[in-house]
Write an enzyme that holds these catalytic residues in place. Sequence first.
Site, PDB file in Angstrom:
ATOM      1  N   ASN A 112       0.847  -1.199   0.000  1.00  0.00           N
ATOM      2  CA  ASN A 112       0.000   0.000   0.000  1.00  0.00           C
ATOM      3  C   ASN A 112       0.878   1.244   0.000  1.00  0.00           C
ATOM      4  O   ASN A 112       2.001   1.211   0.496  1.00  0.00           O
ATOM      5  CB  ASN A 112      -0.871  -0.006   1.266  1.00  0.00           C
ATOM      6  CG  ASN A 112      -1.776   1.203   1.362  1.00  0.00           C
ATOM      7  OD1 ASN A 112      -2.390   1.614   0.367  1.00  0.00           O
ATOM      8  ND2 ASN A 112      -1.863   1.801   2.534  1.00  0.00           N
ATOM      9  N   HIS A 114       0.843   5.174   1.412  1.00  0.00           N
ATOM     10  CA  HIS A 114       0.134   5.996   2.401  1.00  0.00           C
ATOM     11  C   HIS A 114       0.780   7.382   2.452  1.00  0.00           C
ATOM     12  O   HIS A 114       2.006   7.490   2.494  1.00  0.00           O
ATOM     13  CB  HIS A 114       0.226   5.310   3.769  1.00  0.00           C
ATOM     14  CG  HIS A 114      -0.515   6.032   4.833  1.00  0.00           C
ATOM     15  ND1 HIS A 114      -1.894   5.984   4.939  1.00  0.00           N
ATOM     16  CD2 HIS A 114      -0.092   6.863   5.822  1.00  0.00           C
ATOM     17  CE1 HIS A 114      -2.277   6.743   5.953  1.00  0.00           C
ATOM     18  NE2 HIS A 114      -1.203   7.279   6.502  1.00  0.00           N
ATOM     19  N   GLU A 179       4.891  10.410  -4.342  1.00  0.00           N
ATOM     20  CA  GLU A 179       4.303   9.058  -4.341  1.00  0.00           C
ATOM     21  C   GLU A 179       4.553   8.379  -5.683  1.00  0.00           C
ATOM     22  O   GLU A 179       4.826   7.188  -5.760  1.00  0.00           O
ATOM     23  CB  GLU A 179       2.791   9.128  -4.083  1.00  0.00           C
ATOM     24  CG  GLU A 179       2.418   9.493  -2.671  1.00  0.00           C
ATOM     25  CD  GLU A 179       0.918   9.463  -2.434  1.00  0.00           C
ATOM     26  OE1 GLU A 179       0.206   8.667  -3.064  1.00  0.00           O
ATOM     27  OE2 GLU A 179       0.432  10.264  -1.607  1.00  0.00           O
TER      28      GLU A 179
HETATM   29  C1  GRF Z   1      -2.788   8.922  -2.343  1.00  0.00           C
HETATM   30  O1  GRF Z   1      -2.430  10.067  -1.626  1.00  0.00           O
HETATM   31  C2  GRF Z   1      -2.429   7.681  -1.575  1.00  0.00           C
HETATM   32  O2  GRF Z   1      -1.275   7.826  -0.807  1.00  0.00           O
HETATM   33  C3  GRF Z   1      -3.610   7.505  -0.678  1.00  0.00           C
HETATM   34  O3  GRF Z   1      -4.711   7.886  -1.460  1.00  0.00           O
HETATM   35  C4  GRF Z   1      -4.291   8.791  -2.478  1.00  0.00           C
HETATM   36  C5  GRF Z   1      -4.703   8.193  -3.791  1.00  0.00           C
HETATM   37  O4  GRF Z   1      -4.501   9.079  -4.856  1.00  0.00           O
HETATM   38  N1  GRF Z   1      -3.662   6.171  -0.136  1.00  0.00           N
HETATM   39  P1  GRF Z   1      -4.708   8.584  -6.352  1.00  0.00           P
HETATM   40  O5  GRF Z   1      -6.116   8.025  -6.432  1.00  0.00           O
HETATM   41  O6  GRF Z   1      -3.673   7.561  -6.650  1.00  0.00           O
HETATM   42  O7  GRF Z   1      -4.559   9.820  -7.193  1.00  0.00           O
END
Ligand code: GRF
Length: 192
Positions: A112, A114, A179
Amino acid sequence: MQKLIGSKKVKTAVFISGTGSNLKNLIKFSKTKKSPILIDLIISNTNKAKGLIYADIFNIKKKILNFKSNKNAEEKILLITKKNKINLICLAGFMKILSQNFINKFNGKIINIHPSLLPKYKGLNTHEKAIKNKDKFSGCTVHFVTKKLDSGKIIMQKKVKITKNENPNSLAKKILKQEHRLYPAAIIKIFN
Ligand code: GRF
């Protein structure tokens, strides 16, 4: 995690509930030579997830499951993933909590992303919390999924500076950018 045999990529499912920017990014990554994974299945708990559009754009199978009964939904997912020989699950903004039974059946091969520097700020509203606490840094974490929310073994993290006048939106944007770099890097790491 298992070693790659030859150049065969590991069949992977991505679970989403929303925008899917991480999904899009992982699909693009999976098409590169250096990627150990191939994204073969997209699963969502809602047909409102904007990210489902990437199933059509990139011609990837999608499945939308009703989580009114988690047990039912998970049983269906186990069948679909088995049928499609899925060996890794990447959660990317998936808003449902998976059961211990499901995680066990998947042999711990669930990861996952986060948006905080875990173990800080598990759960929701991480950016609000980091700003409210006047933290100097926040960031993102890729971790293995266990039954305890956002508590599994950390694979990789990336720090981001919280500037003066930062608000949850600006911080979310900054972190999301990181991310998109971190998730592929973490995937490469677990297969090495
Ligand atoms: C991201 O910030 C992720 O870390 C969290 O939810 C968000 C999802 O964003 N778990 P996306 O749908 O990938 O744009």
